[in-house]
Scaffold this motif. Sequence first.
Motif, PDB file in Angstrom:
ATOM      1  N   THR A 270     -30.204  72.313 -14.905  1.00  0.00           N
ATOM      2  CA  THR A 270     -30.279  72.694 -16.466  1.00  0.00           C
ATOM      3  C   THR A 270     -28.986  72.589 -17.158  1.00  0.00           C
ATOM      4  O   THR A 270     -27.884  72.343 -16.421  1.00  0.00           O
ATOM      5  CB  THR A 270     -30.810  74.194 -16.480  1.00  0.00           C
ATOM      6  OG1 THR A 270     -29.680  75.158 -16.223  1.00  0.00           O
ATOM      7  CG2 THR A 270     -31.780  74.552 -15.562  1.00  0.00           C
ATOM      8  N   GLU A 275     -31.274  76.967 -20.657  1.00  0.00           N
ATOM      9  CA  GLU A 275     -32.577  76.862 -21.522  1.00  0.00           C
ATOM     10  C   GLU A 275     -32.948  75.432 -21.483  1.00  0.00           C
ATOM     11  O   GLU A 275     -34.001  75.060 -22.027  1.00  0.00           O
ATOM     12  CB  GLU A 275     -32.235  77.296 -22.849  1.00  0.00           C
ATOM     13  CG  GLU A 275     -31.254  76.555 -23.708  1.00  0.00           C
ATOM     14  CD  GLU A 275     -30.059  76.583 -23.549  1.00  0.00           C
ATOM     15  OE1 GLU A 275     -29.347  75.744 -24.430  1.00  0.00           O
ATOM     16  OE2 GLU A 275     -29.387  77.270 -22.487  1.00  0.00           O
ATOM     17  N   GLN A 276     -32.475  74.456 -20.884  1.00  0.00           N
ATOM     18  CA  GLN A 276     -32.538  73.088 -20.963  1.00  0.00           C
ATOM     19  C   GLN A 276     -32.680  72.435 -19.685  1.00  0.00           C
ATOM     20  O   GLN A 276     -31.801  71.959 -19.272  1.00  0.00           O
ATOM     21  CB  GLN A 276     -31.698  72.449 -22.099  1.00  0.00           C
ATOM     22  CG  GLN A 276     -32.151  71.026 -22.419  1.00  0.00           C
ATOM     23  CD  GLN A 276     -33.284  71.121 -23.448  1.00  0.00           C
ATOM     24  OE1 GLN A 276     -33.470  72.016 -24.247  1.00  0.00           O
ATOM     25  NE2 GLN A 276     -34.149  70.304 -23.004  1.00  0.00           N
ATOM     26  N   GLY A 346     -34.772  70.070 -28.984  1.00  0.00           N
ATOM     27  CA  GLY A 346     -35.095  71.565 -28.598  1.00  0.00           C
ATOM     28  C   GLY A 346     -34.885  72.161 -29.665  1.00  0.00           C
ATOM     29  O   GLY A 346     -33.833  72.819 -30.138  1.00  0.00           O
ATOM     30  N   THR A 416     -36.966  74.612 -27.532  1.00  0.00           N
ATOM     31  CA  THR A 416     -36.202  75.451 -26.355  1.00  0.00           C
ATOM     32  C   THR A 416     -35.516  76.477 -27.267  1.00  0.00           C
ATOM     33  O   THR A 416     -35.507  76.671 -28.602  1.00  0.00           O
ATOM     34  CB  THR A 416     -35.050  74.233 -26.370  1.00  0.00           C
ATOM     35  OG1 THR A 416     -35.461  73.126 -25.663  1.00  0.00           O
ATOM     36  CG2 THR A 416     -33.892  75.098 -25.359  1.00  0.00           C
ATOM     37  N   ASN A 519     -39.350  73.468 -22.995  1.00  0.00           N
ATOM     38  CA  ASN A 519     -38.163  73.601 -22.357  1.00  0.00           C
ATOM     39  C   ASN A 519     -38.032  74.882 -21.603  1.00  0.00           C
ATOM     40  O   ASN A 519     -38.989  75.244 -20.801  1.00  0.00           O
ATOM     41  CB  ASN A 519     -36.955  73.141 -22.800  1.00  0.00           C
ATOM     42  CG  ASN A 519     -37.053  71.674 -23.323  1.00  0.00           C
ATOM     43  OD1 ASN A 519     -37.298  70.796 -22.295  1.00  0.00           O
ATOM     44  ND2 ASN A 519     -37.101  71.233 -24.540  1.00  0.00           N
TER      45      ASN A 519
END
Length: 742
Positions: A270, A275-276, A346, A416, A519
């Motif tokens: 990530t 968060e991604q 996102g 996201t 995501n």
Amino acid sequence: MTAECKLNENARKVLESRYLKKNTEGEIIESPDEMFRRVARNIAEANLKYDEDPSDDEENFYKIMKNLDFLPNSPTLMNADNELQQLSACFVLPVEDSMDGIFDSVKNTALIQKSGGGTGFNFSRLRPKNDLVKTTGGIASGPISFMKIFDAATNTIKQGGKRRGANMGILRVDHPDIMDFITAKEAEENLNNFNISIAVTDKFMEAVKKNQEYKLINPRNNEITGTLPACKVFDKIVEMAHKNGEPGIIFIDEINRHNPTPGIGEIESTNPCGEQPLLPYEACNLGSINLSHMTKTNEVDQIIIDYDKLAYTVKTATRFLDNVIDMNNYPLIKIKKIVEGNRKIGLGVMGWSDLLIKLGISYASEEAVNLARKVMAFIRKTSYEQSREIAERRGSFPNIAESIHQKPMRNATTTTIAPTGSISIIAGCSSGIEPLFAISYKRHVLDDTMIEVHPIFEKLAKKHKFYSRELMKTIAENSSIQDIEIIPDAIKKLFVTAHDIEPMWHIKMQAAFQKEVDNAVSKTVNFHHHASIEDVRTVYTMAYELNCKGVTIYRDGSRSEQVLSTGFKNKDSIPPSKKGKRPRPKVTYGTTEKTIIGCGKLYIIINSDKQGVCELFTTTGKGGGCHAQSEAISRLVSLALRSGVPLHEIIEQLRGIRCEAAMVKKDVNNLSCPDAIGRALENFINNTKNGKDIYQKLKPQFTEKNSTDSETEDTNCPECGARIEHEGGCAVCRNCGWSKCG
């Protein structure tokens, strides 16, 4: 009304410091309104690639930014229509098990971070320490040793003059070096430019549940090298997270269950805040909608969510972020290829806590959790609709045949929840999906301290006649209002802070948003200083059971200044303050050195607190001497230290100054009083790590004498010295806009 009219003072300060264009002399040459126009015009230009008129989109993009309804990630605001034109916040790079592969990744990291991006890595492909290296006949040094090389490289790079590099380092739980990795940041001087997380598998969590052993696998040959008791490993993860907030956990199998392009490959890492989730060489372009602006008043004078405005903002922001992909100047060809192949965007939110307050809903409630699910489902559905509409005109993302999507889609992902430290300050709203970190803040302006109060709370305080400057100051010092009798219970229920909320509500809220996010969700579960190890274990287990993709915790006061003051941990270890001196600590510890100057004996007293050297005093012996001069120098040195002037600069100014008295006498140790002070400071920092080991040695006494301080101890901002907030998997300063994650 222009954007400038809507910006509060902190927002202006952050924009002027970090975002607005400057000339070669460092003078600001654009207004916030001009910045929004610059970005809107640049991003709308992507329409020309598809023979579409950019004018309408330019106006719409400008409108949602100017009104602070939506803001893209910081690199887009900073770099659109600038020389860099690097618009992405986060990247993931592979780390191959070879010297060429490792150092190619180091080089690529430097290129990305120089352009303003954060980087994520999974080091699980590297063979474990003491494993065979056939080409040399030697033994491998293991993943952690190579992480230190990446860390050192990041330490030398200042991103575009505006952002410092941030990294995520991940290791699979079944890697043979996992126990060393879990404790890699136990010594706080290690890997300061990394967040670290364990890639936890379903098999491991099942083994924990059943109190079984699990297998360790050598990535070089996929052979089993041994086993470990799963509970023992999980216990160590929890213990270290309790101690200093790391490692975090990502649930790697849950992440890959929702991999939108499984035909391209598995997700292994990530971005720095988690968060991604991204494939190797992928990047993502992020932006957030200000939910506190998505309200209206109905016919019975109730504040409700304005879903029409929210839909317009979501659709406009989706087009904006899709255009960013085409306007981006990617630092590597491999990144350009896969980003344009998958076209992930996102879209997230900020101002969630402010929205709940406006609606009269307590953050820690099932009503809030259910609303989170409803609002995010609406955002995802609307963004999907817009993505499909764009696909009808411009075509689906090229790798759609390798994806889970059955209908035309412009973007492999659209949503996201990212940390919004800096952009939420610009928007004047609460950060991400976090609860309020504080209701009233101290804001430092030169030598003055101003109190900044949450505007809705201030309005209610005046309406209910309990407002006073003294009360606001008290709240700023104590954060929570829950024990203040004068405040009505109904208001206390709404204005809960991160530490007022039981940890389970943090996880419930994260899980509610995660259910409707493509995501992942960046969020910090905040614990009181006195939280137990068992409390942390419960949260980590609950996050897995509720299908979160990862979890980050922070126990108040568990991490010292060193970790977050990245890049200031050497001669410059006192953070540079741009807004005046920090207050003198209540308790200091130090040494007294006796030395000989031309006028006689000079006693130099150097004191430290937990940030390092903070003050200096001198006294002269019976022989007299230039008492006024030495006292003046002492006062100025103390002022400089607490104002953030680097120690080595102070020493350089003082060393070598000569006086006649020293030149005509024998057996004099120093050239002058200033030279003596410079030498004493130099000796002190060389022998005591800038005074920090004195603090560590005497920490039990310090904590005992200041027990109330220890529970609210927090790191200070490396730029202005104000208190740092831990939220969104990151750290941010509300006073000046500094963010660990940029």
